[in-house]
Design an enzyme around this catalytic site. Structure first.
Site, short mmCIF file in Angstrom:
data_model
loop_
_atom_site.label_atom_id
_atom_site.label_comp_id
_atom_site.label_asym_id
_atom_site.label_seq_id
_atom_site.Cartn_x
_atom_site.Cartn_y
_atom_site.Cartn_z
N HIS A 38 18.58 77.83 79.49
CA HIS A 38 17.50 78.81 79.28
C HIS A 38 17.59 79.39 77.88
O HIS A 38 16.58 79.56 77.20
CB HIS A 38 17.64 79.98 80.26
CG HIS A 38 17.49 79.61 81.70
ND1 HIS A 38 18.51 79.72 82.62
CD2 HIS A 38 16.42 79.13 82.39
CE1 HIS A 38 18.08 79.35 83.81
NE2 HIS A 38 16.82 78.97 83.70
N GLY A 149 12.33 73.47 80.19
CA GLY A 149 13.43 72.50 80.08
C GLY A 149 13.01 71.17 80.70
O GLY A 149 12.33 71.14 81.72
N ASP A 152 13.64 69.70 84.57
CA ASP A 152 12.51 69.65 85.52
C ASP A 152 11.40 68.86 84.84
O ASP A 152 10.36 69.42 84.46
CB ASP A 152 12.06 71.06 85.85
CG ASP A 152 13.15 71.84 86.57
OD1 ASP A 152 13.38 71.57 87.76
OD2 ASP A 152 13.81 72.68 85.93
O1 PAF Z 1 11.72 76.18 86.22
C1 PAF Z 1 11.71 77.33 86.72
O2 PAF Z 1 12.65 78.13 86.55
C2 PAF Z 1 10.51 77.77 87.55
O3 PAF Z 1 9.99 76.71 88.27
C3 PAF Z 1 9.41 78.46 86.71
C4 PAF Z 1 8.80 77.53 85.69
C5 PAF Z 1 10.00 79.68 85.99
C6 PAF Z 1 8.29 78.94 87.63
O4 PAF Z 1 8.75 79.82 88.59
#
Ligand code: PAF
Length: 286
Positions: A38, A149, A152
């Site tokens: 993050h 990221g 996903d």
């Molecule tokens: O990837 C995530 O953390 C979540 O799917 C997101 C994009 C913040 C949506 O809740």
């Protein structure tokens, strides 16, 4: 000084103000339990020229199916705020559930096609929850660059598709996966792993690494590449949801000889479901 807000109106006003002063807004949507992955998104936003970096923290109930880990999903707000402060994030938006979904809320944002396979098949409704909350975050942020990221991978492509299809004033940016030194992809869900499970989880990185090396050496057959991943993951994991080579644009599975693709995997170790992927020819060695 970093601002923290919990109401949509405050968040929107702060983003508006930043743009009014000529600033470019970089948005990092998260569910908290922040890790280096993050933080790399927030750094990328700044590096790309954001004058105002906004990070959102919201564990979105709409994207969890009954029986999934909504209740035990890690919530570490104070530590997250410290990490954001240290990094120089300008604004954290951490709404409560009612602030995002007030009484009477009854809208769903759904992307079709690209959502059906892979994660869409194994977590029905999941992406509808993601696109609904991300559409709301985009609406409240306004014009911005938004960072996701690539762990996903499918989510990133879906959000990009949604922004394009709905003419949202958002440039969606997908950033490389951040891994531990031993190859484990960073994920908030890694906190669930016992030390034995964490060891077993490395089967994914080993599998992707051998697929990477085979690709570099000229292997182009989809089955051969997937098999290399399965060989490492099958003995270590309790269950595999999928190992698939897919088109990076459509996320449709590809067969036979290929000249591009992303290898995607979802598998369960103990009670934890992990996902990971390797964009062949693009990603560095896991
Ligand atoms: O990837 C995530 O953390 C979540 O799917 C997101 C994009 C913040 C949506 O809740």
């Amino acid at each position: 000084m970093m601002e923290v807000c919990h109401e949509r109106a405050e968040f929107s006003a702060a983003c508006e103000r930043a743009r009014g002063e000529g600033g470019r807004v970089g948005l990092v949507p998260t569910m908290g339990a922040l890790h280096a992955g993050h933080l790399s998104l927030a750094r990328a936003a700044r590096r790309d020229g954001a004058d105002f970096v906004a990070l959102t923290i919201f564990v979105n109930p709409l994207q969890f199916a009954p029986g999934e880990d909504l209740d035990r999903y890690p919530r570490t707000l104070e530590a997250d705020l410290d990490a954001c402060r240290e990094l120089g994030v300008d604004l954290v938006f951490a709404p409560a559930r009612d602030a995002m979904y007030p009484a009477g809320f009854q809208t769903e944002v759904r992307v079709t096609g690209i959502t059906r396979q892979l994660e869409g098949e194994h977590r029905p409704g999941h992406f509808d929850g993601v696109t609904t909350v991300v559409a709301k975050l985009f609406a409240n942020t306004g014009r911005c660059h938004a960072y996701f990221g690539r762990k996903d991978f499918q989510q990133w492509r879906i959000v990009e598709r949604m922004a394009r299809d709905l003419d949202l004033p958002v440039d969606v940016v997908g950033m490389p996966i951040v891994r531990e030194a031993d190859g484990l992809a960073l994920s908030s869900r890694n906190r669930y792993l016992s030390s034995d499970e964490r060891e077993r989880a490395l089967g994914i990185a080993r599998g992707l690494r051998s697929a990477h090396d085979a690709w570099q050496a000229g292997t182009r057959h989809a089955d051969a590449l997937s098999k290399l991943v399965r060989q490492e993951v099958e003995p270590a994991f309790d269950r595999i949801d999928y190992v698939a080579l897919a088109s990076p644009d459509t996320l449709e599975r590809v067969d036979g000889e290929v000249n591009e693709g992303v290898l995607l995997i979802a598998a369960h170790v103990g009670k934890t479901r992990l996902i990971d992927n390797l964009w062949l020819g693009v990603d560095t060695r896991p």
